[in-house]
Scaffold this motif. Structure first.
Motif, PDB file in Angstrom:
ATOM      1  N   ARG A 148       0.953  -1.141   0.275  1.00 43.22           N
ATOM      2  CA  ARG A 148      -0.034   0.005   0.133  1.00 43.22           C
ATOM      3  C   ARG A 148       1.093   0.826  -0.057  1.00 43.22           C
ATOM      4  NH1 ARG A 148      -3.810   3.462  -0.309  1.00 43.22           N
ATOM      5  NH2 ARG A 148      -4.574   4.547   1.485  1.00 43.22           N
ATOM      6  N   ALA A 155       2.145   1.797  -3.174  1.00 39.42           N
ATOM      7  CA  ALA A 155       1.916   2.228  -4.376  1.00 39.42           C
ATOM      8  C   ALA A 155       1.336   3.744  -4.382  1.00 39.42           C
ATOM      9  CB  ALA A 155       0.258   1.744  -4.335  1.00 39.42           C
ATOM     10  N   LEU A 156       0.993   3.924  -2.949  1.00 30.25           N
ATOM     11  CA  LEU A 156       0.846   5.351  -2.942  1.00 30.25           C
ATOM     12  C   LEU A 156       2.408   6.919  -2.977  1.00 30.25           C
ATOM     13  CD1 LEU A 156       0.052   5.681   1.147  1.00 30.25           C
ATOM     14  CD2 LEU A 156      -1.717   6.251  -0.923  1.00 30.25           C
ATOM     15  N   TYR A 157       3.178   5.855  -2.637  1.00 31.21           N
ATOM     16  CA  TYR A 157       4.939   6.555  -2.831  1.00 31.21           C
ATOM     17  C   TYR A 157       5.172   6.887  -4.527  1.00 31.21           C
ATOM     18  CZ  TYR A 157       9.853   6.138  -4.348  1.00 31.21           C
ATOM     19  OH  TYR A 157      10.886   6.487  -4.468  1.00 31.21           O
ATOM     20  N   ASP A 158       4.262   5.239  -5.557  1.00 36.71           N
ATOM     21  CA  ASP A 158       4.364   5.364  -7.331  1.00 36.71           C
ATOM     22  C   ASP A 158       3.474   6.335  -7.754  1.00 36.71           C
ATOM     23  OD1 ASP A 158       6.455   3.805  -7.512  1.00 36.71           O
ATOM     24  OD2 ASP A 158       5.163   1.671  -7.239  1.00 36.71           O
ATOM     25  N   ASP A 159       2.652   6.791  -7.292  1.00 34.98           N
ATOM     26  CA  ASP A 159       1.014   7.400  -7.906  1.00 34.98           C
ATOM     27  C   ASP A 159       1.731   8.625  -7.758  1.00 34.98           C
ATOM     28  OD1 ASP A 159      -1.003   8.394  -8.272  1.00 34.98           O
ATOM     29  OD2 ASP A 159      -2.104   8.316  -6.657  1.00 34.98           O
ATOM     30  N   ASP A 165       0.100  11.042  -9.544  1.00 31.20           N
ATOM     31  CA  ASP A 165      -1.330  11.962  -9.626  1.00 31.20           C
ATOM     32  C   ASP A 165      -1.480  11.986  -8.433  1.00 31.20           C
ATOM     33  OD1 ASP A 165      -1.218  12.137 -12.580  1.00 31.20           O
ATOM     34  OD2 ASP A 165      -1.021   9.852 -12.371  1.00 31.20           O
ATOM     35  N   GLY A 225      -3.538  10.520  -6.155  1.00 34.17           N
ATOM     36  CA  GLY A 225      -4.925   9.832  -5.875  1.00 34.17           C
ATOM     37  C   GLY A 225      -5.614  10.316  -4.827  1.00 34.17           C
ATOM     38  N   TYR A 226      -5.026   9.756  -3.945  1.00 31.08           N
ATOM     39  CA  TYR A 226      -5.170   9.479  -2.765  1.00 31.08           C
ATOM     40  C   TYR A 226      -5.896  11.207  -2.130  1.00 31.08           C
ATOM     41  CZ  TYR A 226      -5.700   9.363   2.768  1.00 31.08           C
ATOM     42  OH  TYR A 226      -5.676   9.386   4.040  1.00 31.08           O
ATOM     43  N   GLU A 267      -9.473  10.622  -3.557  1.00 31.02           N
ATOM     44  CA  GLU A 267     -10.239  10.217  -2.810  1.00 31.02           C
ATOM     45  C   GLU A 267     -10.734  10.541  -1.195  1.00 31.02           C
ATOM     46  OE1 GLU A 267      -8.040   6.391  -2.069  1.00 31.02           O
ATOM     47  OE2 GLU A 267      -8.053   5.909  -3.990  1.00 31.02           O
ATOM     48  N   ARG A 283      -1.006  17.160 -11.815  1.00 25.73           N
ATOM     49  CA  ARG A 283      -0.219  16.608 -10.703  1.00 25.73           C
ATOM     50  C   ARG A 283      -1.271  16.912  -9.421  1.00 25.73           C
ATOM     51  NH1 ARG A 283       3.349  14.996 -14.708  1.00 25.73           N
ATOM     52  NH2 ARG A 283       3.426  12.601 -15.032  1.00 25.73           N
TER      53      ARG A 283
END
Ligand code: SF4
Ligand code: SF4
Lengths: 388, 426
Positions: A9, A12-16, A18, A20-21, A24, A92
C-alpha cells in the motif's frame, strides 16, 4: 492486513505521481481542502485543524519525465524544484488548493515566488521559522506568523478553527510522530526486522495519508513486524544524513542495504519525527507549537545553531543513541544546505572518532553502482576495524 | 569611443577612502578598535560606527580576490579542505583566503573579528558562511534574522521583530564588546548623514534615464554603490563622495556625455539595457568590454540594489533609528520575492527606456539564480522587450567562458539592432 500488504500500500502511494489519494480523501470529505507543503518542516497541525489534508511534496522521484521543469532551472540547481514544477505544470497537483513553502533554502524560497507567478489563483505561502530562540523575541514573531497562517487557512477552509480543534490536531500529530519514532527505535534496535526501504515507505506514506489513517497503519505495522522473523545479517550500522529535502531514489536506499549497511537512523523525511511528541496539547495551542519549535534540540541544516561550539553535537549524540558505527553523508547535488553543513559535521564526527563517507545523488540518479561500491567499502571497513 | 583614460574625481576619492579603511583595519588591534565581520545586504554600518567599530565584509574580500585573480587559488584551497564544488564560491574564496593567511587587497593581513554579525538578509548561505567562520575564530556570533518578504510586503510585525533583535540582542552585545553605551543621538546623526548620501546615490542612478545615459548602471554602478553598501554609510567622506559623483553626473548630462569606461568615454550609445544578477569579477573588464565595444550601456541593474533599494524611496530615517534599520534590511533586493523582482525589472525597462534586459545567472548564488529563467519569461511578457540569458560565476574563473558569453551577447545585440532598425555590424 499482512506486513506485505502494508508495504505494498505504501509503495502504491509512493508510485502514484497523480496523488490519487487526495481525490479520494476529498470525495470522502466534500468540504475538505488539500494543502501541499515542501520539506523540511511545516506545522501540519494547523492545516489539519482547519479541515485540510496536508500533503507533503518532496519531488518527483526517478519515474517522472521532466519536460517543463527543466526550462525553469539552470543545470546547477538541484533537481527537486524542477520535478515539483513539473508536477504542478502537468496538472498533477491540481487537487491541492494551496501550498506552503518553508524556509529551508533559497531554492524553495524562490519556488514560492514561482508558484505565485504560475498559480495566481491558489493559496501560496512562504513559511518562515525563527532563528532567534528566545520566546519573547523569536517566539513572538513565530506565533504571529502562525496566527497569520491559521487565519489564511481558515479562509481557505471556510471556517473558524477553535483552540480545542487545534489541541486535538496537536494530540494526533504528537501520536503520529511518536509512532514513527517507535518504528525508528525498533529499527535502531533490531535493524534486520525493519528493512530501510520498508521504514522509508512507511514514513513516506505519512506525507499523504491523513494523520489518523497513518497512525493506524503505523500501529498495525508495529504489531505485525514484531511477529516477523527475518534473518540477521552481518551488516554495518550506519546513520544517513543530508537527505532531508530532495529524496534519494528508493533503489538507492535499497542499494545501501545490499551493500552491507543497516540504516539505523536517517534524516530522509524529518517532518514525521521533528518535534516528536513534545508539543503541549493542553495549553494555548499556537504558543505550544512555537515553544516546541524553539526548544527542540534537533538540528538540521536550515536551522541556525546558536550556541557556539555546539554545531554537530546533535549528530554525534544521534550516532551514539542509534548505535550507528559510521555516518553516510548523502546529499543532493547542488544542495547548498546539506553541502555547506557537511564540513562542519564531518569535523564534529572526526573529533568524536566516528567514521564517515560521502556521496551526492539526485532524485533521478540511475547510476547506483558507484554508490553501492562506496557504501560496501565503508561497511567492510567498519566490520573489519570496528570503525571506518 | 574616445581612448583617453578618464578618471573622475569621485573615483579617486573612493580609492582613497578604501585605502584608508584598510589601513585602519591593519592598525585596528594596536589601536584597540573592535572589528565586526558582517554582510553587505542588511549591513548596519551606522550602528557599528556609533560604537566606533570597524567593519569587514567577506563578500567584498571575495570579489576583490576575484578582481585580483586570486580567487581561483583560494577556491581550490577550500575545495581541497573538503568544501563541495557545488556551493557558493564567495564562501570558498573567503575560506581559502583565510587559510592562506587572510591577506586583504592592500597586502596586509585582515584583523580577526571581535564579532561575527550574521545579518541574515536575503541569502541562506550567509548562515552557513558564518557558522563556518566561527569555527575558526574565538569570538561571539550574533544572528540577526531578517524575515523574507514572501508575500511581497514588509509588515509591521517584521519591522518589530528585526528592531527588537537590534535593541535586545545586538546592542547589548556591542555594548559588552566595546565597553561603550549606545549614544542614540550619535546614531541619529549618522543615519541623517546616510539619508543625504542616499539622496545623491539615487540622483546618480536615475541620471541613466537621460539619453545618452551618463553612467553605466551595472559595471560603473558597482563603483557608485561601493561607499554606501560598505563601511562608509553615515560618514562625511561618503557624503562628500556622493556630492562629487552627483555633480559629475550633472555635468555629463549637461554636456550630453556617455559613461566613462576603462577605455575612455563611450560616445555612441547604441543599446540601453537593464541587467539582473551580479557581475562576474574574475573577468570584470573583459565582460564590460563586450558591452561597451558594442555600444551597449546598462541603464539600470538589480545588482546595485542588493545593499538597499533606495531608488524605490527608502531613506534611513533618524527619527526612528531601530525601525529604519530594520526596514532597510527588509528591503534589500535579494529579500524581495520573485513577483516583485519581475515587476522591478519590468519597471526599469519601461522607466529607463531600455531596449531589452539581460540576466547574468551566476552559478554560486541560489538566492539570485533559482527562478531566473521564470523571471526572464515573465519580464518579457510584461514589458514586451526581449531578454537574454547568460551564465557565469562570481569569482570562480572556471565558470567564465569568454567565447560563449561573447557569442551570446553578439547575437543578442544583433537582434536588438534589427528590432531598432539599426545597421547590423559584426
Ligand atoms: S535539495 Fe537542497 S538546495 Fe535543493 S531545494 Fe532542497 S534544500 Fe534546497
Ligand atoms: S549565495 Fe549569493 S547572496 Fe549568498 S553569499 Fe553566495 S553570492 Fe552572496
Amino acid at each position: 492486513m499482512t506486513l506485505t500488504d502494508i508495504i505494498e500500500r505504501c509503495q502504491a502511494l509512493y508510485d502514484d505521481l497523480d496523488f490519487g489519494y487526495v481525490d479520494e480523501w476529498k470525495a470522502r470529505n466534500p468540504e475538505g481542502k488539500a494543502v501541499g507543503y515542501l520539506p523540511t518542516y511545516v506545522p501540519r497541525e494547523l492545516i489539519w485543524a482547519a479541515g485540510c489534508l496536508p500533503v507533503g511534496i518532496v519531488g518527483g522521484g526517478d519515474q517522472l519525465e521532466i519536460v517543463k521543469g527543466d526550462a525553469c532551472f539552470q543545470s546547477y540547481i538541484c533537481h527537486l524544484p524542477r520535478s515539483v514544477v513539473e508536477l504542478g505544470l502537468s496538472g498533477r497537483l491540481d487537487a491541492l488548493d494551496g501550498m506552503l513553502f518553508p524556509a529551508t533554502c533559497d531554492v524553495i524560497r524562490n519556488l514560492s515566488g514561482i508558484w505565485k507567478l504560475y498559480f495566481p489563483d491558489k493559496y501560496v505561502k512562504y513559511f518562515d521559522v525563527p532563528h532567534n530562540y528566545d520566546s519573547r523575541i523569536g517566539g513572538e514573531f513565530y506565533e504571529d506568523h502562525l496566527h497569520e497562517i491559521l487565519a489564511e487557512l481558515e479562509q481557505l477552509g471556510g471556517r473558524k478553527v477553535s483552540d480545542d480543534e487545534l489541541r486535538a490536531a496537536i494530540r494526533l500529530y504528537n501520536e503520529n510522530r511518536r509512532l514513527a519514532g517507535e518504528v525508528y527505535e525498533l529499527r535502531a534496535k533490531e535493524p534486520w526486522r525493519v528493512p530501510a526501504t520498508d521504514c522509508y515507505l512507511l514514513v513516506r506514506a505519512g506525507l499523504i495519508l491523513s494523520p489518523d489513517e497513518h497512525c493506524a497503519m503505523l500501529r498495525e505495522y508495529l504489531e505485525l513486524v514484531k511477529l516477523e522473523d527475518r534473518p540477521l545479517r552481518d551488516n554495518a550500522r550506519v546513520l544517513v544524513v543530508g537527505a532531508f529535502c530532495e529524496q534519494p531514489p528508493l533503489d538507492l536506499v535499497r542499494a545501501l542495504e545490499f551493500a552491507g549497511c543497516y540504516v539505523v537512523e536517517d534524516d530522509f523525511l524529518l517532518i514525521n519525527r521533528w518535534l516528536g511528541d513534545t508539543v503541549d496539547a493542553t495549553g494555548e495551542p499556537i504558543h505550544a507549537l512555537s515553544e516546541a519549535y524553539l526548544k527542540t534540540p534537533a538540528e538540521t541544516s536550515s536551522r541556525y545553531v546558536d550556541d557556539d561550539g555546539r554545531k554537530g553535537r546533535y549528530l554525534v549524540d544521534l550516532v551514539r543513541k542509534s548505535g550507528a558505527e559510521g555516518v553516510v553523508f548523502a546529499a543532493p547535488s547542488f544542495c547548498d544546505p546539506a553541502l555547506l553543513d557537511r564540513p562542519m559535521l564531518q569535523a564534529a564526527l572526526d573529533a568524536a572518532g566516528i567514521g564517515h563517507t560521502a556521496f551526492k545523488y539526485s532524485e533521478n540518479t540511475g547510476q547506483l553502482q558507484p554508490i553501492r561500491e562506496q557504501a560496501g567499502t565503508f561497511a567492510d571497513t567498519i566490520k573489519l576495524w570496528g570503525t571506518a | 569611443m574616445s581612448t583617453k583614460v578618464v578618471k573622475e574625481e569621485s573615483m579617486v576619492k573612493q580609492k582613497e577612502m578604501i585605502a584608508d579603511h584598510f589601513k585602519k583595519l591593519a592598525r585596528a588591534k594596536e589601536e584597540g578598535k573592535k572589528v565586526v565581520y558582517t554582510f553587505v545586504p542588511g549591513n548596519l554600518t551606522e550602528l557599528l560606527l556609533a560604537f566606533d567599530c570597524l567593519t569587514v565584509h567577506p563578500e567584498i574580500n571575495a570579489l576583490q580576490s576575484g578582481m585580483r585573480k586570486k580567487s581561483g587559488e583560494y577556491i581550490a584551497e577550500a575545495e581541497r579542505a573538503g568544501h563541495s564544488e557545488d556551493v557558493c564560491t564567495y564562501v570558498k574564496c573567503d575560506i581559502g583566503m583565510l587559510m592562506k593567511g587572510n591577506i586583504g587587497p592592500t597586502g596586509e593581513q585582515l584583523p580577526e573579528p571581535d564579532l561575527l554579525l550574521l545579518s541574515y538578509t536575503g541569502c541562506y548561505t550567509f548562515m552557513k558562511w558564518f557558522e563556518l567562520l566561527r569555527e575558526r575564530y574565538d569570538c561571539p556570533t550574533v544572528m540577526l534574522q531578517v524575515p523574507y518578504q514572501g508575500d511581497g510586503e514588509i509588515t509591521p510585525k517584521m519591522v518589530e521583530y528585526v528592531s527588537r533583535q537590534l535593541r535586545e540582542v545586538l546592542v547589548p552585545k556591542l555594548e559588552e564588546i566595546t565597553g561603550k553605551q549606545l549614544d542614540e543621538a550619535r546614531l541619529q546623526e549618522l543615519l541623517a548623514s546616510s539619508a543625504r548620501s542616499e539622496e545623491n546615490l539615487v540622483h546618480v542612478l536615475e541620471s541613466a534615464k537621460n539619453r545618452p545615459s551618463p553612467i553605466d548602471a551595472y559595471f560603473g554602478g558597482v563603483y557608485y554603490i561601493g561607499p554606501l553598501f560598505t563601511a562608509f554609510r553615515g560618514t562625511p567622506a561618503a557624503e562628500e563622495y556622493y556630492r562629487m559623483a552627483a555633480e559629475e553626473v550633472d555635468q555629463r548630462v549637461a554636456l550630453g556625455l556617455g559613461p566613462v569606461t576603462p577605455e575612455g568615454q563611450l560616445e555612441n550609445e547604441r543599446f540601453r539595457l537593464v541587467t539582473e544578477g551580479p557581475p562576474n569579477w574574475t573577468h570584470f573588464r573583459e565582460f564590460w568590454k563586450m558591452f561597451y565595444d558594442a555600444g551597449a550601456v546598462v541603464v539600470a541593474s538589480t545588482y546595485t540594489k542588493v545593499g538597499g533599494t533606495y531608488d524605490r524611496g527608502f531613506r534611513h530615517d533618524p527619527s526612528r533609528p531601530f525601525e529604519t534599520l530594520a526596514e532597510y534590511c527588509l528591503g534589500c533586493y535579494t529579500n524581495l520575492n520573485l513577483p516583485d523582482r519581475v515587476n522591478m525589472i519590468a519597471d526599469y525597462v519601461r522607466d529607463y527606456h531600455a531596449d531589452g534586459f539581460l540576466i547574468n545567472s551566476v552559478k554560486s548564488c541560489n538566492s539570485f539564480s533559482a527562478g531566473q529563467l521564470v523571471i526572464l519569461r515573465h519580464v518579457e511578457e510584461k514589458c514586451g522587450k526581449p531578454g537574454a540569458f547568460i551564465e557565469s560565476d562570481l569569482v570562480d574563473p572556471r565558470y567564465f567562458s569568454p567565447s560563449n558569453i561573447k557569442n551570446r551577447l553578439e547575437s543578442y545585440f544583433q537582434m536588438l539592432a534589427q528590432r531598432k532598425g539599426q545597421k547590423v555590424t559584426a
